[in-house]
Design a protein around this motif. Structure first.
Motif, mmCIF file in Angstrom:
data_model
loop_
_atom_site.group_PDB
_atom_site.id
_atom_site.type_symbol
_atom_site.label_atom_id
_atom_site.label_comp_id
_atom_site.label_asym_id
_atom_site.label_seq_id
_atom_site.Cartn_x
_atom_site.Cartn_y
_atom_site.Cartn_z
ATOM 1 N N LYS A 96 -0.310 1.815 -19.712
ATOM 2 C CA LYS A 96 -0.748 1.906 -18.496
ATOM 3 C C LYS A 96 0.360 1.983 -17.195
ATOM 4 O O LYS A 96 0.434 1.719 -16.608
ATOM 5 C CB LYS A 96 -0.846 0.073 -19.165
ATOM 6 C CG LYS A 96 -0.912 -0.493 -17.985
ATOM 7 C CD LYS A 96 -1.711 -1.609 -18.546
ATOM 8 C CE LYS A 96 -2.551 -2.798 -17.562
ATOM 9 N NZ LYS A 96 -4.136 -2.624 -16.918
ATOM 10 N N HIS A 97 1.583 1.653 -17.574
ATOM 11 C CA HIS A 97 2.470 1.076 -16.544
ATOM 12 C C HIS A 97 2.291 2.202 -15.853
ATOM 13 O O HIS A 97 2.510 2.376 -14.901
ATOM 14 C CB HIS A 97 3.951 1.430 -17.340
ATOM 15 C CG HIS A 97 5.265 0.972 -16.572
ATOM 16 N ND1 HIS A 97 5.810 2.059 -15.998
ATOM 17 C CD2 HIS A 97 5.821 -0.286 -15.857
ATOM 18 C CE1 HIS A 97 6.757 1.327 -14.932
ATOM 19 N NE2 HIS A 97 6.629 0.425 -14.758
ATOM 20 N N GLU A 98 2.329 3.912 -16.779
ATOM 21 C CA GLU A 98 2.898 5.351 -16.053
ATOM 22 C C GLU A 98 1.477 4.985 -15.429
ATOM 23 O O GLU A 98 1.809 6.310 -14.192
ATOM 24 C CB GLU A 98 3.294 6.603 -16.332
ATOM 25 C CG GLU A 98 4.497 6.169 -17.852
ATOM 26 C CD GLU A 98 5.900 5.477 -16.798
ATOM 27 O OE1 GLU A 98 5.386 5.340 -16.015
ATOM 28 O OE2 GLU A 98 6.662 5.532 -17.862
ATOM 29 N N VAL A 99 0.186 5.185 -16.012
ATOM 30 C CA VAL A 99 -0.575 5.200 -15.217
ATOM 31 C C VAL A 99 -0.564 4.781 -13.534
ATOM 32 O O VAL A 99 -0.789 5.475 -12.541
ATOM 33 C CB VAL A 99 -2.329 5.115 -15.972
ATOM 34 C CG1 VAL A 99 -3.548 4.980 -14.939
ATOM 35 C CG2 VAL A 99 -2.178 5.893 -16.807
ATOM 36 N N ALA A 100 0.352 3.596 -13.360
ATOM 37 C CA ALA A 100 -0.086 2.589 -11.979
ATOM 38 C C ALA A 100 0.949 3.347 -11.173
ATOM 39 O O ALA A 100 0.666 3.869 -9.859
ATOM 40 C CB ALA A 100 0.081 1.351 -12.620
ATOM 41 N N ALA A 101 2.231 3.676 -12.017
ATOM 42 C CA ALA A 101 2.907 4.753 -11.126
ATOM 43 C C ALA A 101 2.650 6.158 -10.868
ATOM 44 O O ALA A 101 2.766 6.290 -9.578
ATOM 45 C CB ALA A 101 4.868 4.705 -12.298
ATOM 46 N N LYS A 103 -0.207 6.657 -9.861
ATOM 47 C CA LYS A 103 -1.647 6.529 -9.178
ATOM 48 C C LYS A 103 -1.251 6.254 -7.914
ATOM 49 O O LYS A 103 -1.234 6.698 -6.980
ATOM 50 C CB LYS A 103 -2.619 6.065 -10.122
ATOM 51 C CG LYS A 103 -3.206 6.289 -11.402
ATOM 52 C CD LYS A 103 -4.436 7.536 -10.930
ATOM 53 C CE LYS A 103 -4.993 7.683 -12.042
ATOM 54 N NZ LYS A 103 -5.760 8.505 -12.020
ATOM 55 N N LYS A 104 0.587 5.193 -7.569
ATOM 56 C CA LYS A 104 0.707 4.738 -6.878
ATOM 57 C C LYS A 104 0.932 5.692 -5.680
ATOM 58 O O LYS A 104 1.519 5.921 -4.391
ATOM 59 C CB LYS A 104 2.030 3.838 -7.156
ATOM 60 C CG LYS A 104 2.300 2.827 -5.781
ATOM 61 C CD LYS A 104 3.473 1.493 -5.934
ATOM 62 C CE LYS A 104 4.002 1.461 -5.293
ATOM 63 N NZ LYS A 104 5.029 -0.480 -5.342
ATOM 64 N N SER A 185 -5.361 1.392 -19.590
ATOM 65 C CA SER A 185 -4.595 1.829 -19.561
ATOM 66 C C SER A 185 -4.766 2.855 -18.756
ATOM 67 O O SER A 185 -4.083 2.895 -17.462
ATOM 68 C CB SER A 185 -3.829 3.233 -20.860
ATOM 69 O OG SER A 185 -4.418 4.462 -20.712
ATOM 70 N N GLY A 186 -6.259 2.679 -17.847
ATOM 71 C CA GLY A 186 -6.309 3.352 -16.640
ATOM 72 C C GLY A 186 -7.210 4.764 -16.581
ATOM 73 O O GLY A 186 -6.412 5.481 -15.195
#
Length: 398
Positions: A96-101, A103-104, A185-186
C-alpha cells in the motif's frame, strides 16, 4: 449561420485532433498482425527497452530517491511478497505504501500486489498464522494445507506450508484474500506465483489439481473485475494449461539453468508470439544467479560481497541476455533483469544499455540456418545478433 457553422467546424477538427493524439497507436506483432491492447494495461513503448521491475525488501520501505530511480525506468512493477514487513509489520502495508509512493510521482504506473497460490508465506496479516507456532490453533486454516498421506504431518519447505488447491473452501478464501489485498493496497492487479498446485505430490490427482487451479484463477479474475491485471508466473507451462485463459500476462521466470538452454529459449520466443497474438502481456525475466558462470562458482552465492559479485556478473552478461529478450520480444513484452527478487538484487543498478533508443522491431527474427542457433533481428535503432549455443551476442546501436 455561417459564423456558427465555422465555429462548429473548428470544434470538430479540434476534437478529431485531440482523439488522434490520445488514441493508442496499434503495435505490430512480428507476424504482421496487430496487438489488441486493453485499456487497463500499462503504457507500452519501443522507445527504449520495455522494462518490468519486481522487488521487495523484507526490512524496510523505499526511500524517495529509490522510487524516482525505478519510476524513471518503467511503468510496470510488482511489490514482492515480504516488502516492508520489518518497517510496517505486514506486507500488504508495504504494498500500500509503495503504490501510493509510485502513483504520486507517476500516476500512470501500474503496480501489482504479490500473492502465492502454492506456498503459505506468512508475511501478510492474512497469512500470519500459517506458521509452525500458530497453525494448530487455527484448525480452519490448517484444513487449507496439504498433509503427507502417510505421516499426516503438514507438507512444508523450510517451514513454509503448502496450500491445497483441491479444497474448495481454500479456493474461496484465497480468492477473497487476494482481492482484499489488491483493494486494500490500491494496486492495479496481482502477480500470482507458483501456479502448479503441487500436482507432482498427487500424481493420481494431477489433472484435478490443474483444473482446480484454473477454476480458482477464473474466480479471481472475475472477483477483481475486468479493469485489473492478473499476471501469472510460468502460466504458459503445461501444468498451468487451465490457468492461461484467466490471466492477462505471463512471466517466463527462468528459475534454473535448464530454463536457459538454446532449445528452451527458442520455445520461449514461440510462446511470446502466441501470447501476444492472444492479446496478453509477457515478462521475460532473467536472473543471472542461474547463469552457468555462477553455477560453476559456488562462492558467488556466499558472503557479504555476494551482491557485488552478482552486480558485476549481471553487467558482463547483459548484452547476451538482453539480446535473448530482443530476439523474441513482441508488443507488451517486458524485460526483467537482476539476480533475485529482493530490492538489492538488481533493481537499483543502472544499466545504461537498457535506456538506449531502441525503436520498434522491423519484423520477426531471422534464424541464419534451419538447424543452427544464430539469430538476428532488426530494430529501428539497433541490430541484434545472438548465438544461443555459444552464448554470445552483439547489439549494434545505430
Amino acid at each position: 449561420m455561417k459564423f456558427s457553422l465555422s465555429i462548429i467546424s473548428i470544434f470538430l477538427i479540434f476534437l478529431l485532433f485531440s482523439s488522434c493524439k490520445t488514441a493508442q497507436i496499434p503495435f505490430n506483432i512480428s507476424d504482421g498482425s496487430n496487438f489488441e491492447t486493453k485499456s487497463f494495461y500499462p503504457k507500452f513503448s519501443w522507445e527504449t527497452t520495455p522494462m518490468y521491475y519486481m522487488f521487495g525488501d523484507p526490512k524496510r520501505i523505499l526511500n524517495p530517491e529509490e522510487v524516482e530511480f525505478i519510476a524513471e525506468r518503467t511503468d510496470f512493477i510488482c511489490i514482492e511478497k515480504s516488502h516492508g514487513h520489518g518497517d510496517l509489520g505486514a506486507a500488504e502495508l508495504g504494498a500500500k505504501h509503495e503504490v501510493a509512493a509510485f502513483k504520486k510521482v507517476k500516476p500512470e504506473m501500474k503496480v501489482l500486489f504479490y500473492f502465492n497460490s502454492a506456498y503459505a508465506w506468512p508475511f501478510t496479516s492474512y497469512n500470519e498464522n500459517f506458521t509452525q507456532e500458530n497453525i494448530n490453533n487455527y484448525p480452519e486454516l490448517k484444513a487449507f494445507l496439504i498433509e503427507n498421506p502417510e505421516t499426516k504431518a503438514l507438507e512444508e519447505r523450510k517451514n513454509v506450508f503448502y496450500f491445497d488447491v483441491l479444497n474448495p473452501d481454500f479456493r474461496e478464501w484465497w480468492v477473497n484474500t487476494v482481492a482484499e489485498g489488491v483493494q486494500f493496497s490500491g494496486a492495479d492487479g496481482a502477480f500470482i506465483d507458483q501456479m502448479h498446485g503441487f500436482s507432482w505430490l498427487r500424481h493420481d490427482k494431477s489433472q484435478d489439481v490443474q483444473k482446480a487451479m484454473g477454476t480458482m484463477m477464473k474466480a479471481l479474475k472475475e472477483k477483481l473485475g475486468t479493469d485489473k491485471i492478473v499476471l501469472g508466473n510460468n502460466a504458459n507451462a503445461k501444468l498451468a494449461q487451465h490457468v492461461f485463459p484467466s490471466i492477462d500476462a505471463n512471466m517466463f521466470e527462468h528459475y534454473g539453468d535448464k530454463m536457459l538452454t538454446k532449445e528452451k529459449l527458442l520455445t520461449d520466443w514461440e510462446d511470446m508470439l502466441k501470447i501476444s497474438k492472444s492479446g496478453k502481456m509477457s515478462i521475460f525475466r532473467i536472473g543471472v544467479e542461474y547463469d552457468s558462470v555462477a553455477i560453476a562458482n559456488p562462492s558467488y552465492y556466499k558472503g557479504k560481497k555476494r551482491n557485488e559479485r552478482f552486480a558485476k556478473l549481471s553487467k558482463e552478461k547483459l548484452e547476451y541476455y538482453h539480446a535473448c529478450y530482443l530476439i523474441g520480444a513482441q508488443p507488451y513484452s517486458y524485460f526483467q533483469y537482476g539476480w533475485g527478487w529482493q530490492l538489492a538484487h538488481g533493481s537499483l543498478i543502472d544499466y545504461p544499455e537498457l535506456q538506449k533508443p531502441l525503436g520498434a522491431p522491423k519484423g520477426a527474427y531471422h534464424r541464419t540456418s534451419t538447424t543452427g542457433w544464430e539469430f538476428t533481428r532488426e530494430f529501428e535503432q539497433a541490430s541484434v545478433w545472438v548465438n544461443t549455443e555459444t552464448r554470445q551476442a552483439k547489439i549494434t546501436w545505430h
